[in-house]
Enzyme design. Structure first.
Site, short mmCIF file in Angstrom:
data_model
loop_
_atom_site.label_atom_id
_atom_site.label_comp_id
_atom_site.label_asym_id
_atom_site.label_seq_id
_atom_site.Cartn_x
_atom_site.Cartn_y
_atom_site.Cartn_z
N HIS A 170 46.37 41.63 60.33
CA HIS A 170 46.57 42.25 61.63
C HIS A 170 45.43 43.19 62.01
O HIS A 170 45.67 44.37 62.31
CB HIS A 170 47.90 43.00 61.65
CG HIS A 170 49.09 42.14 61.42
ND1 HIS A 170 50.30 42.62 60.95
CD2 HIS A 170 49.26 40.80 61.60
CE1 HIS A 170 51.16 41.61 60.84
NE2 HIS A 170 50.56 40.50 61.23
N ASN A 174 54.62 43.10 63.21
CA ASN A 174 53.65 42.02 63.41
C ASN A 174 53.24 42.00 64.88
O ASN A 174 54.10 41.98 65.76
CB ASN A 174 54.28 40.68 63.01
CG ASN A 174 54.71 40.65 61.56
OD1 ASN A 174 55.53 41.46 61.14
ND2 ASN A 174 54.18 39.74 60.80
#
Length: 495
Positions: free
Chosen positions: A433, A477
């Site tokens: 990420h 996420n």
């Protein structure tokens, strides 16, 4: 290939596809550039259960990071080199941005990004991008995991799109329809034949540098196939690694770094490439006495959120539960593995360590230097240690402990905080990420690169739309957040 458009979108990833499709549907003539190939008939990209076939393939940039003195230097960062970008090769876990993080963004100078401004954009996004949980994942293993979690005070919570993120354990939601991945390209571009002259899609086209006129207005882009020009906004949507790299190759960034590489400085923006963020994680795994039903599309069906301090306003620890032994970074160190087992991967929801992206060369074929500075802030290692201890507490409870044959790694000889920290950092991984390298904020903030309307400070018609604009890391996420940014960027332009 010299052609002129109203808009050019560079990068057909999670946000870029949505920017381009939204502008084209509004009647603008748009070009979108993607370095990779089309995903339209690629079953590995379309079938969400086949994502592993794309990792390390020609559709993955597979970026290597620099030496990390406090962490694992062997981490490889998977990034999609295909239409849809990383949304075409990720594990499709879908979350709305937590309200807490949006308030943090607004406080950091990103006005009009608070929940009341962003929620309608998410509602609109989820009319196109389908989210669903998988009833088939609710097998005996997950049932026993939930029962064990309750014994250590973790309630079962709802992770559906309209629910707030709160401490507890719950079933994940995925952007998919059955096995069909709901990437940004599937949801917004397919079928590609529908577009006619409103949207021209250039695949296998690499952006070399932006073209600026004498007034520092962006007028186009030079690519490996020639030049494209535009009369209105150009949108860079290449991700947290490649968006700052493209800006710097174009003379936009920290003047000292550009000068050292012989790049003419067109616009000094010191924040370009700074504030590199991520979700670092570590891994703990167990071999089982029996086979776990493999009903999860991506070997994950549940997740845990936890507050390491009950007084915190939001969970600071997230843990994905995997129904396989994830041994990518443990096996090279000699830790045992097993055919049947499960893993818990605690990650730092809002890591405090910050890294940077720097150019190694002005050559667009040379990858940038990616230095996350993992664990330079001791807070991050502390959260991992708490996550590893929480995982052990959970797995020691019945009925989950009845599945366990042995702990594979780190092993029961690793117990105190110091050795857990050393282990956790040695085999640390990433939840893939990367964010923050073209930070959004007020113009008075020297570290900010783009305004709250995603315009690059000092250049009127250049916008950035991807994870690089994150002022701070969010606690989940981020793929749907990046899609939301794409939709919001298009709406800013159309207004």
């Amino acid at each position: 290939m010299m052609q002129q458009f109203d808009h050019i979108v560079i990068g057909a990833g999670s946000a870029g596809c949505i920017v381009a499709a939204t502008l084209a549907r509004a009647g603008r003539r748009v070009a979108i550039i993607e370095a990779g190939k089309s995903d339209e008939f690629n079953q590995d990209a379309l079938d969400a259960s086949r994502w592993k076939n794309l990792v390390g393939s020609e559709h993955d940039y597979d970026y290597q990071i620099t030496h990390q003195p406090y962490g694992n230097s062997s981490i490889r960062h998977t990034r999609g080199r295909i239409l849809g970008g990383t949304s075409s090769i990720n594990t499709i876990i879908g979350w709305r941005t937590p309200d807490y993080d949006l308030h943090q963004w607004a406080s950091a100078g990103a006005h009009d990004w608070s929940p009341e401004h962003v929620s309608p954009i998410f509602d609109k996004l989820l009319q196109t991008v389908h989210l669903e949980t998988s009833p088939q994942t609710r097998n005996a293993f997950h049932h026993d995991m939930m029962a064990a979690a309750e014994k250590i005070g973790l309630s079962t919570v709802d992770f559906s799109p309209n629910s707030a993120v709160q401490p507890g354990i719950g079933y994940l939601y995925f952007n998919k329809k059955g096995k069909l991945r709901q990437s940004s390209s599937v949801a917004f571009l397919h079928p590609l034949s529908q577009w006619g002259e409103t949207l021209t899609i250039f695949t296998q086209t690499q952006a070399y540098q932006l073209l600026l006129d004498n007034n520092n207005r962006v007028v186009g882009v030079e690519t490996n196939r020639g030049k494209l020009t535009c009369t209105s906004d150009l949108i860079v949507s290449c991700g947290a690694f490649d968006s700052p790299a493209l800006l710097m190759r174009s003379g936009i960034g920290p003047a000292d770094q550009l000068t050292a590489l012989g790049i003419q400085v067109k616009h000094h923006v010191p924040g370009v490439g700074q504030n590199l963020l991520d979700h670092p994680d570590s891994m703990i795994a167990w071999e089982t006495v029996k086979t776990i039903p493999q009903t999860d599309l991506n070997s994950m069906g549940t997740a845990v959120f936890y507050k390491t301090d009950p007084s915190l306003p939001a969970p600071d620890l997230m843990c994905h539960v995997g129904t396989a032994v994830f041994d990518t970074y443990t096996k090279p160190h000699g830790y045992p593995t097993a055919q049947h087992g499960f893993s818990l991967s605690p990650n730092v929801a809002r890591a405090r360590s910050q890294g940077s992206i720097r150019l190694r060369s002005a050559d667009p074929n040379v990858p940038p230097e990616i230095d996350f500075q993992y664990f330079t802030d001791p807070y991050d290692a502390k959260i991992l240690v708490e996550g590893l201890k929480l995982a052990r507490r959970l797995v020691s409870q019945s009925p989950l402990n009845e599945w366990v044959k042995r702990e594979l790694f780190p092993g029961l000889d690793v117990q105190d905080d110091e050795t857990l920290s050393a282990y956790g950092r040695k085999v640390a991984g990433t939840v893939y990420h990367p964010a923050g390298t073209c930070k959004m904020g007020a113009e008075a903030d020297e570290t900010a690169v783009v305004s709250p309307t995603l315009k690059l400070h000092g250049i009127e018609n250049l916008r950035i739309a991807d994870a690089s604009i994150f002022p701070t890391m969010i606690g989940v996420n981020p793929n749907l957040t990046i899609m939301m940014i794409g939709l919001r960027c298009a709406e800013f332009i159309l207004k």
